[in-house]
Design a protein around this motif. Structure first.
Motif, short mmCIF file in Angstrom:
data_model
loop_
_atom_site.label_atom_id
_atom_site.label_comp_id
_atom_site.label_asym_id
_atom_site.label_seq_id
_atom_site.Cartn_x
_atom_site.Cartn_y
_atom_site.Cartn_z
N ALA A 63 -14.82 -18.41 -22.53
CA ALA A 63 -15.39 -18.24 -21.19
C ALA A 63 -14.86 -16.99 -20.49
O ALA A 63 -15.35 -16.60 -19.43
N GLY A 64 -13.83 -16.39 -21.07
CA GLY A 64 -13.28 -15.16 -20.47
C GLY A 64 -12.37 -15.43 -19.29
O GLY A 64 -12.12 -14.53 -18.48
N ILE A 65 -11.85 -16.67 -19.18
CA ILE A 65 -10.89 -16.90 -18.10
C ILE A 65 -9.46 -16.87 -18.65
O ILE A 65 -8.50 -17.16 -17.94
N GLY B 228 -19.36 -13.25 -14.31
CA GLY B 228 -20.37 -13.51 -13.29
C GLY B 228 -21.77 -13.39 -13.84
O GLY B 228 -22.67 -14.14 -13.42
N GLY B 229 -21.99 -12.50 -14.79
CA GLY B 229 -23.34 -12.27 -15.28
C GLY B 229 -23.67 -12.95 -16.59
O GLY B 229 -24.84 -13.07 -16.96
N ASN B 230 -22.64 -13.40 -17.30
CA ASN B 230 -22.90 -13.84 -18.68
C ASN B 230 -22.49 -15.25 -19.02
O ASN B 230 -22.91 -15.77 -20.06
N VAL B 231 -21.66 -15.84 -18.22
CA VAL B 231 -21.17 -17.16 -18.61
C VAL B 231 -21.14 -18.09 -17.40
O VAL B 231 -20.86 -17.68 -16.28
N ALA C 98 -26.33 -16.75 -20.62
CA ALA C 98 -26.65 -17.04 -22.02
C ALA C 98 -25.72 -18.11 -22.56
O ALA C 98 -26.06 -18.81 -23.51
N LEU C 99 -24.55 -18.23 -21.96
CA LEU C 99 -23.53 -19.14 -22.49
C LEU C 99 -22.97 -20.00 -21.37
O LEU C 99 -22.67 -19.50 -20.28
N ILE C 100 -22.86 -21.30 -21.68
CA ILE C 100 -22.17 -22.19 -20.75
C ILE C 100 -21.00 -22.82 -21.49
O ILE C 100 -21.17 -23.32 -22.61
N VAL C 101 -19.83 -22.73 -20.87
CA VAL C 101 -18.65 -23.37 -21.46
C VAL C 101 -18.28 -24.53 -20.54
O VAL C 101 -18.04 -24.32 -19.34
N ALA C 102 -18.27 -25.71 -21.10
CA ALA C 102 -17.95 -26.88 -20.29
C ALA C 102 -16.68 -27.52 -20.86
O ALA C 102 -16.66 -27.97 -22.00
N GLY D 216 -10.86 -32.56 -30.60
CA GLY D 216 -9.50 -32.51 -31.14
C GLY D 216 -8.55 -33.26 -30.24
O GLY D 216 -8.88 -33.52 -29.08
N PRO D 217 -7.40 -33.60 -30.77
CA PRO D 217 -6.44 -34.31 -29.93
C PRO D 217 -5.86 -33.40 -28.85
O PRO D 217 -6.05 -32.20 -28.89
N SER D 218 -5.17 -34.02 -27.93
CA SER D 218 -4.55 -33.24 -26.86
C SER D 218 -3.59 -32.22 -27.45
O SER D 218 -2.84 -32.54 -28.38
N GLY D 219 -3.63 -31.01 -26.92
CA GLY D 219 -2.72 -29.97 -27.39
C GLY D 219 -3.22 -29.29 -28.65
O GLY D 219 -2.52 -28.48 -29.25
N SER D 220 -4.45 -29.62 -29.08
CA SER D 220 -4.96 -29.02 -30.32
C SER D 220 -5.50 -27.61 -30.10
O SER D 220 -5.77 -26.88 -31.03
N GLY D 221 -5.66 -27.23 -28.81
CA GLY D 221 -6.10 -25.86 -28.51
C GLY D 221 -7.56 -25.75 -28.13
O GLY D 221 -8.08 -24.65 -27.94
N LYS D 222 -8.24 -26.90 -27.95
CA LYS D 222 -9.69 -26.83 -27.69
C LYS D 222 -9.96 -26.22 -26.29
O LYS D 222 -10.85 -25.39 -26.14
N SER D 223 -9.16 -26.61 -25.29
CA SER D 223 -9.37 -26.04 -23.95
C SER D 223 -9.00 -24.57 -23.93
O SER D 223 -9.64 -23.76 -23.25
N THR D 224 -7.96 -24.22 -24.69
CA THR D 224 -7.57 -22.81 -24.76
C THR D 224 -8.70 -21.99 -25.38
O THR D 224 -9.04 -20.90 -24.89
N LEU D 225 -9.30 -22.54 -26.46
CA LEU D 225 -10.41 -21.84 -27.09
C LEU D 225 -11.58 -21.69 -26.10
O LEU D 225 -12.17 -20.61 -25.99
N GLY D 226 -11.85 -22.77 -25.36
CA GLY D 226 -12.92 -22.71 -24.36
C GLY D 226 -12.64 -21.65 -23.31
O GLY D 226 -13.52 -20.87 -22.93
N ALA D 227 -11.38 -21.62 -22.84
CA ALA D 227 -11.01 -20.64 -21.81
C ALA D 227 -11.16 -19.22 -22.34
O ALA D 227 -11.60 -18.31 -21.62
N LEU D 228 -10.82 -19.01 -23.61
CA LEU D 228 -10.93 -17.67 -24.19
C LEU D 228 -12.40 -17.27 -24.29
O LEU D 228 -12.77 -16.14 -23.93
#
Lengths: 249, 735
Positions: free
Chosen positions: A72-74, A102-105, A182-186, A58-70
């Motif tokens: 990933a639990g950060i 620490g244990g899951n992502v 089980a999950l990697i968020v990059a 998505g373009p900048s500001g589309s929320g993709k990093s926010t979705l990733g952060a959510l």
């Protein structure tokens, strides 16, 4: 558990057979209040299946990093529900969430975020120290093996400042994978790298799905996204489309 | 200003904390104003009272003698008063001063209420003694209290002021017995010269001084001399407070600018030139410093007046007016603005010179690994991962680490120095009583030697003797005339021997003798009220005072009253004495109680200053650590992202802070011990006495615990503050 077992390419069992690893429902993240509020993501529904490589574009500001952060639990959503690996993480308290991470992502950052005072092997070890109960010797051995897997066996005792960007990002991947989450968020892991290094890093992450690890890959690079199992397109904080590519599933 | 307001809206808590820290720093500098504020009050009172330059008690004076004294060289004016001790209806002895209210030009009674006496049975009293309208009884005679008030000279005593004739009549028509002189030239040697001339005038008629003259040269006040030590001490502590405050100022200013690293980088990236950016940063910092000055200067005035009031009320017995030391006020304002300007300029230069790419990523400083110490630390892993992070973080920024250690050392130093000083001073006060084994001391209330030495004849465990003041080697000293085989005083001789009967010999305080180069066998030339006398120094006493001990018969003869005494020492608390003149008995228990009250006052005053100094130093540590942790917030956020719970983060910070705290603690204790020794040595030199240093060892566990708790709290607060922000926000460096 021995060090080799930590890194062995045994597929990770999905939390519940047939269930999604990530289930986001009406996920909303709003910054600030009133007129000054800013929408990160709004009303996002998303399922990610175990072992899937999902690219979020998505373009900048589309929320993709926010979705990733959510995911990933950060970060925590303002509303909606988010279940990852069978655990509802949107309701967790700070410390619970930290322990869960620490244990899951495993998280891979665009800016690497290696601890500057720790060597490569120590940075990788740190993830094990925080995320699992492993003895010091095993931890060290596992970290060395993780570095070997990303091709940095000879750089184990270098400090981040003594490594190139590509090398640092590979340390970041070793750190994200060493606990076998089980999950990697990059989040744009290739953003700070040149094309060759970027592709090498992507290949490493894509390769993880063969061991059953789920990878959520946030990128601007449509070429890289094309190699994903599914591509989630975001615009203005909402999921605009989900394309099934089927390559890796 | 607009820019500052914008900053305030963005981070009100941090800006307010900075303003508070800076204001406290400015306020702490106000401690320097305490001696001036105290002295200013005293000088004002002295000017208002028309304080004389020489005060001396004499045998009764006649008008002709006073006229002669008025004509002496350099005498601007001489007045006589009458002073006697009177017993009030409750049995307590009080001083009664007889004077000519209408003609008074010196030591003028200032009324706080009522009016001056107009009849023989009317008096003015100290406020603490009676109120206007009361009726008091002195020596069985009733008087109406028509006014209350007093003079600076008698501010520590309860006094009754009455007409001169009234007092002389009450005292048996002895006449005036107290002389007050002002000089045209009030230098010390000129005042001594006047006293010598007066002695000659009095000796012509067989009269003499009955006390050693008190000289107040160069416009000083008696209380000036009394509070000199306290003022010096407060001045020294003020300098310490000022230095610590400057450290706080530097570190807070540094914080204010460092926090804007990324914002500045963005402006640079947009084409902003470094010079205007630096100016802008300096302006923000100076704006905040100005607001802090507006708050801090009144705070400093309040602090200085509060402590000056404590000192003057506790030690002098007067309540000072509100006063301002404009020099300290202006000095601290200029110093703080200049200091803030210098630090802000340096910090702004550093921030604007950072590589743009680094600054935009919101990272600060050189990467770890650039120095051999970094590489060595990485090669030699010691302890767990968090421990390694902690120790390497200290290595990463050695200047800041050093600053934190120094600030902790300053706080600890202040926290150790102040109780050590209080303990040393208290110990000195106690030590002065140590050679004395008597349980009570009975002193004549009037000048001279009014008791025959035989007054204690036949009384067990009771001895008569003399206590007067004199001068030796230009030092005011205490002279004790004792029975040669006294059992009341143990001289604890460090050299020589005790005096022989009827010998013109003296034993001196060892510390005083040493500081004046006096040795056993030397001839001492001592000025007494009655004139100049010589004694051979035969022994040195290990006491902590500035005293000479002589055979009482020799001293009485030299004072012009052979066979007479003015002091009774007894092993009984309440000896059954029948004395021919007014006296007051003070028991050892009373003395101990007075000492305890004095100790409490010293601890209170030192404690108040200590709290200010240590508080400012602690804020400086907090401020430095805030900068340090602000710069490392990405590391902390990355740790959180990897799964570190708050407990782990606290552990990391505690691991980092504790070694610094331990080094700062050891350094601070050494600093405090050295500082105490320096201050005490300066007191010993300026007073020619042994005081001795007693380190407040008992305070060390509390200081260590306080340091530990403060550092742990700092870690807790930091982690709590870090936890409020989502990890992702910090990692992205979003503001």
């Amino acid at each position: 558990m021995n060090a080799t077992a930590l890194l062995s390419p045994v597929p990770v069992a999905p939390p519940t057979a047939g269930a999604s690893l990530v289930e986001a429902r009406d996920l909303t993240r709003i910054w600030g209040k009133g007129d000054a509020s800013q929408i990160g993501v709004s009303g996002v529904d998303l399922d990610v299946r175990p072992g899937e490589l999902v690219a979020v574009i998505g373009p900048s500001g589309s929320g993709k990093s926010t979705l990733g952060a959510l995911i990933a639990g950060i970060d925590r959503p303002t509303s909606g529900s988010l279940v990852v690996s069978g655990t509802r993480i949107d309701r967790m308290k700070t410390d619970q969430l930290a322990a869960w991470r620490g244990g899951n992502v495993g998280i891979v950052f665009q800016d690497f975020h290696l601890l500057p005072t720790l060597t490569a092997v120590e940075n990788v070890e740190l993830a094990l120290e925080l995320g699992s109960r492993v003895g010091r010797r095993q931890r060290h051995q596992a970290a060395l093996e993780a570095l070997e897997l990303v091709g940095l066996g000879g750089h184990a005792h270098k400090l981040p400042a003594q490594m190139s960007g590509g090398e640092q990002q590979r340390v970041g991947i070793a750190r994200a994978t060493v606990t076998r989450p089980a999950l990697i968020v990059a989040d744009e892991p290739t953003g700070a790298l040149d094309q060759a290094n970027g592709h090498a890093v992507f290949d490493l992450l894509a390769g993880l799905t063969r061991t059953g690890t789920t990878v959520v890959f946030i990128t601007h690079d449509l070429n890289l996204a094309d190699a994903a199992d599914r591509v989630v397109s975001m615009i203005d904080g909402r999921v605009a489309s989900v394309d099934e590519r089927g390559a890796g599933s | 200003m607009r820019s500052m307001l914008r900053q305030f809206r963005r981070a009100p808590g941090r800006i307010l904390a900075s303003i508070f820290a800076l204001a406290l720093a400015v306020g702490a500098i106000g401690v320097l104003a305490i001696p001036t504020v105290s002295k200013g009050t005293l000088r004002e009172a002295a000017a208002r009272d028309g304080l004389a330059d020489i005060f001396v008690d004499t045998t009764p004076l006649g008008p002709a003698q006073l006229a002669l004294i008025n004509q002496l060289d350099n005498v601007a004016a001489a007045e006589a008063e009458a002073t006697i001790a009177v017993r009030m209806s409750d049995g307590f002895l009080t001083r009664m001063i007889g004077l000519d209210f209408a003609a008074q030009t010196m030591d003028i009674v200032q009324l706080s209420a009522g009016r001056m006496p107009a009849a023989a049975d009317e008096v003015v009293t100290s406020e603490s003694l009676a109120a206007v309208g009361d009726r008091i009884v002195a020596n069985s005679v009733s008087y109406d209290v028509v006014g209350t008030g007093g003079t600076l000279w008698w501010s520590q005593d309860d006094v009754v002021y009455a007409d001169l004739e009234t007092v002389t009549a009450l005292g048996g028509n002895q006449g005036s017995n107290r002389l007050l002189i002002t000089a045209s030239d009030d230098g010390l040697s000129e005042l001594r010269s006047i006293a010598d001339q007066v002695r000659v005038v009095l000796q012509t008629d067989g009269d003499t001084f009955t006390t050693f003259p008190v000289y107040l040269p160069d416009g000083s006040t008696p209380i000036d001399q009394d509070i000199q030590q306290v003022s010096t001490l407060i001045g020294l502590l003020g300098i310490m407070a000022g230095l610590v405050a400057l450290v706080l100022l530097a570190s807070t200013t540094n914080t204010l600018i460092t926090e804007r690293t990324r914002e500045v980088a963005v402006m640079r990236a947009l084409g902003g030139r470094s010079r205007p950016l630096r100016r802008r940063l300096r302006r923000i910092s100076l704006g905040i410093t100005t607001v802090a000055l507006v708050i801090g200067l009144p705070l400093g005035i309040l602090i200085s007046n509060f402590i000056a009031r404590m000192v003057l009320e506790e030690f002098i017995g007067i309540t000072p007016d509100f006063a301002i030391d404009w020099r300290v006020l202006a000095g601290s304002a200029v110093g703080v603005m200049l200091g803030a300007r210098l630090v802000a300029a340096r910090a702004a230069r550093r921030v604007t010179k950072l590589p743009l790419a680094e600054a935009l990523r919101d990272r600060e400083g050189a990467p770890f690994g650039g120095r051999w110490t970094h590489r060595l630390a990485a090669r030699v892993p010691v302890g767990g991962l968090l421990g390694r992070m902690a120790s390497r973080a200290s290595l990463h920024r050695p200047a800041r680490t050093l600053a934190v250690v120094v600030q902790i050392a300053a706080a600890v130093g202040a926290a150790f120095l102040i109780p050590s000083l209080a303990t040393s001073v208290n110990n000195f006060n106690s030590a002065t009583h140590e050679p004395w084994s008597s349980q009570s001391v009975t002193s004549a209330r009037d000048a001279g030697l009014p008791f025959p030495e035989s007054v204690t004849a036949g009384m067990a465990d009771t001895e008569s003797g003399i206590y007067v003041e004199g001068e030796l080697e230009e030092w005011q000293i205490d002279l004790y005339g004792l029975e040669v085989d006294t059992e009341m005083f143990d001289p604890m001789l460090t050299d020589g021997r005790w005096v022989h009967p009827a010998g013109r010999e003296a034993v001196a305080s060892a510390g005083f003798a040493e500081r004046n180069g006096l040795e056993v066998g030397d001839t001492l030339v001592v000025d007494l009220a009655s004139g100049r006398f010589e004694y051979e120094l035969v022994g040195l006493s290990d006491d902590f005072s500035r005293s000479l001990y002589l055979d009482r018969t020799v001293l009485a003869a030299d004072l012009g009253e052979p066979g007479m005494v003015n002091t009774i020492w007894s092993m009984q608390e309440h000896p059954d004495l029948v004395l021919p003149a007014a006296s007051r008995t003070i028991s050892a228990a009373d003395l101990a109680a007075d000492d305890a009250a004095g100790r409490a006052a010293i601890v209170l005053i030192f404690g108040a200053i200590g709290v200010i100094v240590a508080g400012v130093a602690a804020l400086a540590v907090l401020s430095s650590m805030t900068v340090s942790l602000f710069e490392r917030r990405h590391e902390l956020a990355a740790l959180q992202a990897l799964g570190a719970r708050r407990r782990r983060l606290r552990g990391l910070l505690v691991r980092e802070l504790l070694p610094l705290g331990a080094i700062g603690l050891v350094g601070g204790l050494a600093l405090g011990a050295l500082g105490t020794r320096g201050i005490i040595a300066s007191f010993e030199a300026s007073n020619a006495v042994d005081i001795g240093v007693v380190d407040a060892v008992g305070s060390i566990p509390f200081i260590a615990a306080g340091t530990f708790v403060a550092l742990v709290l700092l870690a807790l607060l930091t982690v709590r503050s870090a936890g409020r922000r989502p990890v992702t926000v910090t990692l992205r460096g979003a503001a």
